[in-house]
Design a protein around this motif. Structure first.
Motif, PDB file in Angstrom:
ATOM      1  N   PHE A 272       0.828  -1.207   0.000  1.00  0.00           N
ATOM      2  CA  PHE A 272       0.000   0.000   0.000  1.00  0.00           C
ATOM      3  C   PHE A 272       0.863   1.258   0.000  1.00  0.00           C
ATOM      4  N   GLN A 273       2.020   1.180   0.606  1.00  0.00           N
ATOM      5  CA  GLN A 273       2.951   2.302   0.635  1.00  0.00           C
ATOM      6  C   GLN A 273       4.173   2.056  -0.246  1.00  0.00           C
ATOM      7  N   ASP A 274       4.209   0.896  -0.913  1.00  0.00           N
ATOM      8  CA  ASP A 274       5.362   0.484  -1.741  1.00  0.00           C
ATOM      9  C   ASP A 274       6.651   0.650  -0.940  1.00  0.00           C
ATOM     10  N   LEU A 275       6.612   0.153   0.280  1.00  0.00           N
ATOM     11  CA  LEU A 275       7.707   0.316   1.238  1.00  0.00           C
ATOM     12  C   LEU A 275       8.316  -1.052   1.541  1.00  0.00           C
ATOM     13  N   LEU A 276       9.610  -1.185   1.297  1.00  0.00           N
ATOM     14  CA  LEU A 276      10.307  -2.458   1.431  1.00  0.00           C
ATOM     15  C   LEU A 276      11.379  -2.376   2.504  1.00  0.00           C
TER      16      LEU A 276
ATOM     17  N   MET B 222      15.940   0.038   4.066  1.00  0.00           N
ATOM     18  CA  MET B 222      14.578   0.466   3.787  1.00  0.00           C
ATOM     19  C   MET B 222      14.561   1.152   2.429  1.00  0.00           C
ATOM     20  N   GLN B 223      13.499   0.916   1.654  1.00  0.00           N
ATOM     21  CA  GLN B 223      13.404   1.522   0.328  1.00  0.00           C
ATOM     22  C   GLN B 223      11.957   1.914   0.048  1.00  0.00           C
ATOM     23  N   ARG B 224      11.749   3.169  -0.315  1.00  0.00           N
ATOM     24  CA  ARG B 224      10.428   3.652  -0.716  1.00  0.00           C
ATOM     25  C   ARG B 224      10.272   3.546  -2.226  1.00  0.00           C
ATOM     26  N   ASN B 225       9.002   3.471  -2.680  1.00  0.00           N
ATOM     27  CA  ASN B 225       8.725   3.280  -4.112  1.00  0.00           C
ATOM     28  C   ASN B 225       9.554   2.117  -4.650  1.00  0.00           C
ATOM     29  N   ALA B 226       9.594   1.063  -3.858  1.00  0.00           N
ATOM     30  CA  ALA B 226      10.551  -0.015  -4.119  1.00  0.00           C
ATOM     31  C   ALA B 226      10.260  -0.786  -5.394  1.00  0.00           C
ATOM     32  N   SER B 227       9.001  -0.877  -5.787  1.00  0.00           N
ATOM     33  CA  SER B 227       8.667  -1.697  -6.948  1.00  0.00           C
ATOM     34  C   SER B 227       8.823  -0.944  -8.265  1.00  0.00           C
ATOM     35  N   LEU B 228       9.080   0.369  -8.214  1.00  0.00           N
ATOM     36  CA  LEU B 228       9.272   1.140  -9.437  1.00  0.00           C
ATOM     37  C   LEU B 228      10.644   0.859 -10.039  1.00  0.00           C
TER      38      LEU B 228
ATOM     39  N   GLN C  97      11.986   4.993  -8.354  1.00  0.00           N
ATOM     40  CA  GLN C  97      12.401   4.093  -7.283  1.00  0.00           C
ATOM     41  C   GLN C  97      13.220   4.863  -6.247  1.00  0.00           C
ATOM     42  N   GLY C  98      12.902   4.645  -4.974  1.00  0.00           N
ATOM     43  CA  GLY C  98      13.612   5.349  -3.917  1.00  0.00           C
ATOM     44  C   GLY C  98      14.995   4.781  -3.665  1.00  0.00           C
ATOM     45  N   ALA C  99      15.793   5.561  -2.968  1.00  0.00           N
ATOM     46  CA  ALA C  99      17.133   5.098  -2.594  1.00  0.00           C
ATOM     47  C   ALA C  99      17.026   3.976  -1.573  1.00  0.00           C
ATOM     48  N   ARG C 100      17.978   3.072  -1.624  1.00  0.00           N
ATOM     49  CA  ARG C 100      18.045   1.978  -0.650  1.00  0.00           C
ATOM     50  C   ARG C 100      18.841   2.487   0.554  1.00  0.00           C
ATOM     51  N   VAL C 101      18.133   2.774   1.643  1.00  0.00           N
ATOM     52  CA  VAL C 101      18.729   3.459   2.786  1.00  0.00           C
ATOM     53  C   VAL C 101      19.086   2.447   3.867  1.00  0.00           C
ATOM     54  N   LYS C 102      20.328   2.483   4.305  1.00  0.00           N
ATOM     55  CA  LYS C 102      20.779   1.560   5.352  1.00  0.00           C
ATOM     56  C   LYS C 102      20.154   1.943   6.688  1.00  0.00           C
ATOM     57  N   LEU C 103      19.736   0.943   7.432  1.00  0.00           N
ATOM     58  CA  LEU C 103      19.137   1.157   8.752  1.00  0.00           C
ATOM     59  C   LEU C 103      20.176   0.972   9.852  1.00  0.00           C
ATOM     60  N   PRO C 104      19.988   1.688  10.972  1.00  0.00           N
ATOM     61  CA  PRO C 104      18.882   2.590  11.290  1.00  0.00           C
ATOM     62  C   PRO C 104      19.014   3.925  10.575  1.00  0.00           C
ATOM     63  N   LEU C 105      17.896   4.653  10.524  1.00  0.00           N
ATOM     64  CA  LEU C 105      17.890   5.932   9.824  1.00  0.00           C
ATOM     65  C   LEU C 105      18.785   6.955  10.510  1.00  0.00           C
ATOM     66  N   GLY C 106      19.085   6.734  11.793  1.00  0.00           N
ATOM     67  CA  GLY C 106      19.949   7.645  12.539  1.00  0.00           C
ATOM     68  C   GLY C 106      21.419   7.511  12.206  1.00  0.00           C
ATOM     69  N   GLY C 107      21.764   6.591  11.311  1.00  0.00           N
ATOM     70  CA  GLY C 107      23.151   6.427  10.907  1.00  0.00           C
ATOM     71  C   GLY C 107      23.891   5.407  11.737  1.00  0.00           C
ATOM     72  N   ALA C 108      25.202   5.347  11.537  1.00  0.00           N
ATOM     73  CA  ALA C 108      26.033   4.319  12.160  1.00  0.00           C
ATOM     74  C   ALA C 108      26.106   4.467  13.676  1.00  0.00           C
ATOM     75  N   SER C 109      25.836   5.667  14.180  1.00  0.00           N
ATOM     76  CA  SER C 109      25.859   5.892  15.623  1.00  0.00           C
ATOM     77  C   SER C 109      24.521   6.494  16.047  1.00  0.00           C
TER      78      SER C 109
END
Length: 306
Positions: free
Chosen positions: A126-130, A141-147, A153-165
């Motif tokens: 529903f949100q195309d969120l992977l 995490m990736q938004r608009n993942a199926s495009l 297609q969204g960027a493939r973002v490494k988790l956590p969103l707060g970064g390495a620290s």
């Protein structure tokens, strides 16, 4: 760990997730056949069943030596998670959300090896969120993942969103904690949940935890992914099953998060324990926050049958 090409499994699961997502989006919740299992809030639809049949067929064809555990084919007291590589699947996690067209449902595809989460793919069509994770390879995490790449297609973002620290965790008064009522609405497990929820919310002056906020996403897998992303600080649950948590657990762990028992005192828990407490990755404060929540629970203990 048994030798398995985890990247290849991951790629297969992502492909399966997108196919499942198309099936879920094609369904009309107002006209599909709906039934109940344990009670009126434990819902299953013909779409859950159709998606699981598709997933089982594709994964069994691709990996015939692997075991398969799915929510809709689970047999109480019979189905077990063993040491062999096992796909653990929830075709629609958040079925109540799905039948209400509330866009917070997903397919949860996990692989466990030696009974430990090794690959996780969680997809909200529903949100195309992977969300994805591979043991030793991080989670993303990736938004608009199926495009298509380059076409939205969204960027493939490494988790956590707060970064390495990621930010340190504080106490409960600053924490955003996810909870779920579950489908069992009577008995001691339910009473313990209700007491704990009230105590978490209550002011410290009256013996409560004065928690910063409580949320219910309606999907265990999405709760775990939100913890992995750092959008939630904790998630406490009793009563869900391995298929609800296997994929999200891998994603959480690869993002520096930790899964322990939802019952106080147990720092290790099994994928099919049915009692879980997840805490996000943080520079510090994981142990202290877990112990603070356990203290709110007190001497209570949730117990669920398989």
């Amino acid at each position: 760990m048994t030798a398995v090409d985890l990247q290849a499994v991951h790629d297969t699961l992502v492909s399966v997730a997108f196919e499942a997502g198309r099936m879920i989006l094609a369904a009309n919740p107002s006209s599909i056949s709906t039934d109940t299992k344990m009670n009126a809030v434990d819902i299953v639809t013909e779409t859950d069943q159709a998606v699981e049949r598709m997933v089982s067929a594709r994964l069994t064809a691709a990996y015939p030596s692997f075991a398969f555990v799915g929510e809709e084919t689970y047999e109480a007291g019979v189905t077990r998670v063993t040491d062999v590589p096992t796909f653990i699947v929830d075709p629609i996690d958040g079925t109540t959300n799905f039948v209400h067209s509330f866009p917070n449902a997903c397919i949860s595809l996990g692989l466990v090896v030696d009974r430990r989460p090794a690959v996780g793919v969680v997809y909200n069509p529903f949100q195309d969120l992977l969300f994805t994770g591979i043991k030793g390879g991080g989670s993303f995490m990736q938004r608009n993942a199926s495009l298509e790449e380059g076409k939205g297609q969204g960027a493939r973002v490494k988790l956590p969103l707060g970064g390495a620290s990621p930010p340190a965790l504080g106490d409960l008064s600053s924490a955003l904690v996810s909870i779920e009522w579950g489908s069992q609405r009577d008995g001691e497990n339910f009473e313990l949940k209700a007491r704990t929820f009230r105590k978490l919310a209550a002011a410290k002056e009256s013996g409560g935890g004065m928690v910063g906020g409580m949320r219910s996403l309606g999907s265990a897998a999405l709760n775990l992914c939100a913890c992995a992303a750092g959008q939630l600080d904790m998630y406490w649950e009793g009563g869900c099953y391995a298929w609800d948590v296997a994929a999200g657990w891998c994603i959480l762990s690869e993002a520096g998060g930790r899964m322990v028992s939802g019952n106080p005192g147990a720092w290790e828990t099994e994928v099919d324990s049915r009692v879980y407490l997840a805490v996000r990755g943080a520079r510090s404060g994981q142990k202290e926050l877990v112990e603070e929540l356990w203290k709110v629970i007190g001497d209570g203990k949730m117990e669920y049958k398989h």
